[in-house]
Design an enzyme around this catalytic site. Structure first.
Site, PDB file in Angstrom:
ATOM      1  N   ALA A  65      -5.825   5.118  -3.450  1.00  0.00           N
ATOM      2  CA  ALA A  65      -5.434   6.514  -3.629  1.00  0.00           C
ATOM      3  C   ALA A  65      -3.933   6.593  -3.393  1.00  0.00           C
ATOM      4  CB  ALA A  65      -6.180   7.374  -2.629  1.00  0.00           C
ATOM      5  N   GLY A 109      -9.171   3.112  -2.707  1.00  0.00           N
ATOM      6  CA  GLY A 109      -9.798   3.860  -3.803  1.00  0.00           C
ATOM      7  C   GLY A 109      -9.900   3.049  -5.080  1.00  0.00           C
ATOM      8  N   GLU A 112     -12.975   1.041  -4.696  1.00  0.00           N
ATOM      9  CA  GLU A 112     -14.092   1.991  -4.778  1.00  0.00           C
ATOM     10  C   GLU A 112     -14.320   2.452  -6.218  1.00  0.00           C
ATOM     11  OE1 GLU A 112     -12.107   4.297  -1.671  1.00  0.00           O
ATOM     12  OE2 GLU A 112     -13.950   4.176  -0.493  1.00  0.00           O
ATOM     13  N   GLU A 132      -7.701   0.952   4.141  1.00  0.00           N
ATOM     14  CA  GLU A 132      -7.384   2.306   4.625  1.00  0.00           C
ATOM     15  C   GLU A 132      -7.205   2.346   6.135  1.00  0.00           C
ATOM     16  OE1 GLU A 132      -9.888   1.533   2.510  1.00  0.00           O
ATOM     17  OE2 GLU A 132     -10.150   3.096   0.993  1.00  0.00           O
TER      18      GLU A 132
HETATM   19  C1  HXC Z   1       1.194   5.124  -3.591  1.00  0.00           C
HETATM   20  C2  HXC Z   1       1.707   2.925  -3.946  1.00  0.00           C
HETATM   21  C3  HXC Z   1       0.417   2.539  -3.524  1.00  0.00           C
HETATM   22  C4  HXC Z   1      -0.489   3.561  -3.124  1.00  0.00           C
HETATM   23  C5  HXC Z   1       1.522   0.776  -4.035  1.00  0.00           C
HETATM   24  N1  HXC Z   1       2.344   1.806  -4.258  1.00  0.00           N
HETATM   25  N2  HXC Z   1       0.336   1.194  -3.588  1.00  0.00           N
HETATM   26  N3  HXC Z   1       2.071   4.219  -3.990  1.00  0.00           N
HETATM   27  N4  HXC Z   1      -0.052   4.852  -3.176  1.00  0.00           N
HETATM   28  N5  HXC Z   1      -1.744   3.297  -2.738  1.00  0.00           N
HETATM   29  C6  HXC Z   1       3.718   1.764  -4.740  1.00  0.00           C
HETATM   30  C7  HXC Z   1       4.680   1.256  -3.685  1.00  0.00           C
HETATM   31  O1  HXC Z   1       5.045   2.303  -2.807  1.00  0.00           O
HETATM   32  C8  HXC Z   1       5.833   0.799  -4.537  1.00  0.00           C
HETATM   33  O2  HXC Z   1       6.592   1.906  -4.949  1.00  0.00           O
HETATM   34  C9  HXC Z   1       5.144   0.242  -5.772  1.00  0.00           C
HETATM   35  O3  HXC Z   1       3.852   0.838  -5.801  1.00  0.00           O
HETATM   36  C10 HXC Z   1       4.968  -1.247  -5.735  1.00  0.00           C
HETATM   37  O4  HXC Z   1       4.341  -1.584  -4.516  1.00  0.00           O
HETATM   38  P1  HXC Z   1       4.918  -2.686  -3.504  1.00  0.00           P
HETATM   39  O5  HXC Z   1       4.324  -2.422  -2.171  1.00  0.00           O
HETATM   40  O6  HXC Z   1       6.413  -2.752  -3.581  1.00  0.00           O
HETATM   41  O7  HXC Z   1       4.315  -4.026  -4.153  1.00  0.00           O
HETATM   42  P2  HXC Z   1       3.898  -5.354  -3.419  1.00  0.00           P
HETATM   43  O8  HXC Z   1       4.930  -5.752  -2.391  1.00  0.00           O
HETATM   44  O9  HXC Z   1       3.598  -6.315  -4.510  1.00  0.00           O
HETATM   45  O10 HXC Z   1       2.573  -5.026  -2.610  1.00  0.00           O
HETATM   46  C11 HXC Z   1       1.397  -4.684  -3.298  1.00  0.00           C
HETATM   47  C12 HXC Z   1       0.355  -4.075  -2.327  1.00  0.00           C
HETATM   48  C13 HXC Z   1       1.007  -2.908  -1.554  1.00  0.00           C
HETATM   49  C14 HXC Z   1      -0.142  -5.137  -1.378  1.00  0.00           C
HETATM   50  C15 HXC Z   1      -0.810  -3.581  -3.194  1.00  0.00           C
HETATM   51  O11 HXC Z   1       1.648  -2.030  -2.503  1.00  0.00           O
HETATM   52  C16 HXC Z   1       0.043  -2.095  -0.751  1.00  0.00           C
HETATM   53  O12 HXC Z   1      -0.371  -2.535   0.319  1.00  0.00           O
HETATM   54  N6  HXC Z   1      -0.296  -0.905  -1.232  1.00  0.00           N
HETATM   55  C17 HXC Z   1      -1.128   0.044  -0.495  1.00  0.00           C
HETATM   56  C18 HXC Z   1      -2.571  -0.390  -0.509  1.00  0.00           C
HETATM   57  C19 HXC Z   1      -3.442   0.598   0.259  1.00  0.00           C
HETATM   58  O13 HXC Z   1      -3.240   0.782   1.473  1.00  0.00           O
HETATM   59  N7  HXC Z   1      -4.407   1.203  -0.428  1.00  0.00           N
HETATM   60  C20 HXC Z   1      -5.288   2.184   0.195  1.00  0.00           C
HETATM   61  C21 HXC Z   1      -4.720   3.553  -0.046  1.00  0.00           C
HETATM   62  S1  HXC Z   1      -5.676   4.812   0.756  1.00  0.00           S
HETATM   63  P3  HXC Z   1       8.199   1.899  -4.913  1.00  0.00           P
HETATM   64  O14 HXC Z   1       8.568   3.291  -5.338  1.00  0.00           O
HETATM   65  O15 HXC Z   1       8.593   1.521  -3.535  1.00  0.00           O
HETATM   66  O16 HXC Z   1       8.549   0.844  -5.918  1.00  0.00           O
HETATM   67  C22 HXC Z   1      -7.022   5.017  -0.206  1.00  0.00           C
HETATM   68  C23 HXC Z   1      -7.985   6.056   0.257  1.00  0.00           C
HETATM   69  C24 HXC Z   1      -9.294   5.909  -0.456  1.00  0.00           C
HETATM   70  O17 HXC Z   1      -7.192   4.392  -1.191  1.00  0.00           O
HETATM   71  C25 HXC Z   1     -10.227   6.988  -0.074  1.00  0.00           C
HETATM   72  C26 HXC Z   1     -10.271   8.104  -1.035  1.00  0.00           C
HETATM   73  C27 HXC Z   1     -10.059   7.761  -2.437  1.00  0.00           C
END
Ligand code: HXC
Length: 258
Positions: A65, A109, A112, A132
């Protein structure tokens, strides 16, 4: 509806829906959810579409998400808006089959969303996770429920509590994905599976989907009865007569969805 965050392509009875927010690794925001729900409903009502393939990019199916969208929201807002409620659920409610073709990150998400599909074909580079917990929250659209049913309690607890990622090999061994293929062959394999499904009677296809999904909802005896009754009901179709006749006549069945 013109789409900004997804690309939809309908060809040869298959609707390919590609998540398309490359700058955010296909993070799921409100717009994407609305567009995805619209695409699912359009695919369901388009008679040409017999199977849907949901995919992302080589780097990310979806990294979860959209954290930027959620960061400042209050409990009252997310509860009142039922954030990640009915709209994203459109993927699990569509009656036509949906294959997730997953490459790269399928996190939170994103994992999911893949699990809402009927089955997952993963590329060798796929990584699944429910991280998360690292954000001070938890899974919200199936990461504690569908994942547990798919891989069992031990791995579901491990994934949800530690936030670690599972690679494609582990995901296949655990039963989360149906097959793992070379990254470059992902779409070819997913389209091949979709074409196979598209050749079948749509009535049988939708019946199978309902029956398998029913197994998650009801006790075994009820599920078996449901399955048998749906099996019986298919004898009311022309496609059953055609399918069995074609086998005995040693020819390809010509299903007409009747
Ligand atoms: C918003 C995101 C994002 C996310 C990545 N980006 N994941 N933006 N929401 N979930 C953005 C980053 O901010 C970044 O933007 C760009 O995408 C590239 O990501 P990087 O982190 O620079 O890439 P990398 O170093 O290759 O790392 C990849 C990654 C990491 C390991 C996937 O991005 C990451 O850990 N993302 C978050 C994963 C996460 O926690 N997901 C759960 C979310 S909560 P900029 O502008 O800096 O380039 C969730 C709730 C679910 O899903 C329940 C209800 C649906």
């Amino acid at each position: 509806m013109a789409y900004e965050t997804i690309i939809v392509d309908v060809e040869d009875h298959i609707a390919t829906v590609t998540l398309n927010r490359p700058d955010a690794l296909n993070a799921i925001n409100s717009e994407l959810m609305t567009e995805l729900a619209d695409a699912m409903s359009a695919a369901q009502s388009n008679d040409k579409v017999r199977c849907i393939v949901l995919t992302g990019s080589e780097k990310a199916f979806a990294a979860g998400a959209d954290i930027a969208m959620m960061k400042d929201k209050t409990y009252v807002e997310v509860f009142t808006d039922d954030l990640f409620g009915p709209e994203i659920d459109a993927v699990s409610r569509v009656r036509k089959p949906v294959i997730a073709a997953v490459s790269g990150y399928a996190l939170g998400g994103g994992c999911e969303l893949a699990m809402m599909c009927d089955f997952i074909i993963a590329s060798e580079s796929a990584k699944f996770g429910q991280p998360e917990i690292n954000l001070g929250v938890m899974a919200g659209i199936g990461g504690t429920q569908r994942l547990t049913r798919a891989v069992g309690k031990a791995k579901a607890m491990d994934m949800n509590l530690t936030g670690r990622f599972m690679d494609a090999k582990e995901a296949e061994a655990a039963g989360l994905v149906s097959r793992v293929v070379p990254t470059k062959k992902l779409m070819e394999e997913a389209m091949g599976a979709a074409e196979k499904i598209a050749e079948k009677s749509m009535i049988s296809v939708m019946a199978v989907k309902e029956a398998v999904n029913r197994s998650f909802e009801v006790p075994l005896r009820e599920g078996l009865l449901f399955e048998r009754r749906v099996f019986h009901s298919l004898f009311a179709t022309e496609d059953q007569k055609e399918g069995m006749a074609a086998f005995l006549e040693k020819r390809q069945a010509q299903f007409r969805d009747k």
